[in-house]
Design a protein around this motif. Structure first.
Motif, short mmCIF file in Angstrom:
data_model
loop_
_atom_site.label_atom_id
_atom_site.label_comp_id
_atom_site.label_asym_id
_atom_site.label_seq_id
_atom_site.Cartn_x
_atom_site.Cartn_y
_atom_site.Cartn_z
N UNK A 1 0.79 -1.36 0.05
CA UNK A 1 -0.14 -0.16 0.08
C UNK A 1 0.94 1.41 -0.10
N UNK A 2 1.92 1.10 0.83
CA UNK A 2 2.76 2.30 0.95
C UNK A 2 3.41 2.62 -0.43
N UNK A 3 4.07 1.53 -0.86
CA UNK A 3 5.00 1.64 -2.13
C UNK A 3 4.08 1.95 -3.25
N UNK A 4 2.89 1.69 -3.41
CA UNK A 4 2.17 1.98 -4.49
C UNK A 4 1.24 3.08 -4.55
N UNK A 5 1.24 3.52 -3.11
CA UNK A 5 0.10 4.79 -2.63
C UNK A 5 -1.18 4.19 -3.04
N UNK A 6 -1.71 2.80 -2.55
CA UNK A 6 -3.02 2.49 -2.65
C UNK A 6 -3.52 2.33 -1.18
N UNK A 7 -4.76 2.57 -0.93
CA UNK A 7 -5.30 2.16 0.43
C UNK A 7 -5.04 0.67 0.45
N UNK A 8 -4.92 0.24 1.73
CA UNK A 8 -4.93 -0.97 2.28
C UNK A 8 -6.13 -1.91 1.65
N UNK A 9 -7.46 -1.47 1.57
CA UNK A 9 -8.29 -2.38 0.98
C UNK A 9 -8.12 -2.40 -0.45
N UNK A 10 -7.41 -1.53 -1.27
CA UNK A 10 -7.39 -1.60 -2.57
C UNK A 10 -6.29 -2.64 -2.77
N UNK A 11 -5.43 -2.74 -2.03
CA UNK A 11 -4.19 -3.97 -2.26
C UNK A 11 -4.80 -5.43 -2.03
N UNK A 12 -5.88 -5.20 -0.94
CA UNK A 12 -6.57 -6.81 -0.75
C UNK A 12 -7.34 -7.08 -1.74
N UNK A 13 -8.24 -5.99 -2.54
CA UNK A 13 -8.94 -6.34 -3.51
C UNK A 13 -8.25 -6.95 -4.55
N UNK A 14 -7.08 -6.22 -5.10
CA UNK A 14 -6.40 -6.61 -6.13
C UNK A 14 -5.65 -8.01 -5.89
N UNK A 15 -5.34 -8.20 -4.68
CA UNK A 15 -4.71 -9.59 -4.45
C UNK A 15 -5.97 -10.63 -4.65
N UNK A 16 -6.89 -10.29 -4.10
CA UNK A 16 -8.13 -11.27 -4.07
C UNK A 16 -8.49 -11.62 -5.39
#
Lengths: 179, 130
Positions: A147-162
């Motif tokens: 999230x920090x590396x790509x400037x994404x919200x944490x929820x976005x990271x989880x969504x993309x991974x899922x």
């Protein structure tokens, strides 16, 4: 005993130890180059140029590395900034290598075939999904680091991974139905 | 509350990680590190400042004198010839102070000035560090 990243950094800062910095480059070059290849959608030459700029920048600003994140995460952050700047300079770069659509062979059995199938499967993912998968599963970064590396919200990271995992589960079912 | 930083890998995640790592091995260095090191700025505390232009000019001058000495340039005949030349130049300058004594002398003066300017003109500003 292999010196840690912190020890090598300290040697570079204390005495401008080029060999120590060379060791750091050797350790992290694969990670940085792979990351930039994802960002540039497989443009190897551009990715390597950006990776070189990344390491030179890291050398120049090594004194500003505070150790809040791991050294590899810090490097990837620099690499991402260089990629962004390059994109701004040449907006066409993002369109140079369009992701190819392909089908995954369910009958492949060899490592090369796995590599081939995975390459095709990854191309079915969006750029963001590929990045998330790469950082999360190949680089072993935590969700918050991504999230920090790509400037994404944490929820976005989880969504993309899922989403990425779900696609890969389907596309690579022939390799491991349990994924 | 679900931990977000620990990122615990399930068995599925481990399989996916294994497949990804197997299919995409680490990129070989292949000279990349060498290229990066070559692109780094020069070392701060190296002997490079000693190799600045004034230093190189001084070394060159000393070497030139040594070579000239070795070839007998400073023999009596040369010294007297040089004295005559110097007297001639002095006379020319004294009698016609406003103008160089011929194109040869003008060319020599210009070349000397250019050499000195090249050697010392920009050096102090270039070497100075912020």
């Amino acid at each position: 005993v292999t010196p840690s990243d912190s020890e090598l950094i300290a040697r570079v800062l204390a005495s401008d130890d080029r060999a120590a910095f060379g060791e750091l480059v050797q350790r992290h070059q694969s990670s940085v180059r792979q990351f930039l290849r994802y960002l540039t959608r497989g443009d190897v030459a551009t990715a390597d140029d950006l990776a070189q700029e990344t390491f030179v920048h890291a050398y120049r600003s090594l004194a500003r590395f505070r150790g809040d994140a791991s050294f590899s995460t810090w490097l990837l952050g620099i690499g991402r900034n260089y990629w962004r700047n390059a994109q701004r300079r040449d907006l066409r770069r993002d369109q140079l290598v369009e992701p190819m659509r392909g089908t995954v062979s369910p009958t492949a059995t060899h490592s090369a075939d796995l590599r081939h199938d995975l390459t095709l499967a990854l191309r079915e993912l969006t750029t963001d999904e590929r990045l998330a998968i790469h950082l999360g599963y190949q680089e072993g970064k935590s969700h918050s680091e991504i999230a920090a590396l790509l400037d994404w919200p944490l929820g976005t990271v989880k969504t993309h991974l899922a989403r990425a995992k779900e696609k890969l589960r389907h596309l690579l079912a022939a390799w491991n139905p349990q994924i | 509350m679900e931990p977000t930083d620990l990122n615990p890998l399930s068995r599925d995640d481990e399989r996916l990680s294994a497949i990804l790592r197997e299919a995409q091995p680490a990129i070989a260095d292949d000279g990349f590190s060498t290229r990066v090191l070559a692109a780094l700025p020069p070392p701060k505390n190296s002997a490079l400042p000693l190799l600045s232009r004034p230093f190189a000019c001084a070394i060159g001058t000393l070497v030139g004198i040594a070579v000239a000495w070795n070839h007998g340039v400073f023999s009596a005949s040369f010294t007297s010839a040089f004295a005559e030349l110097r007297a001639s130049v002095s006379t020319s300058l004294a009698t016609n102070a406003d103008m160089p004594a011929g194109p040869g002398l003008a060319l020599a003066l210009v070349a000397t000035a250019a050499s000195l300017f090249y050697a010392f003109g920009f050096t102090s500003a270039r070497v100075r560090r912020p």
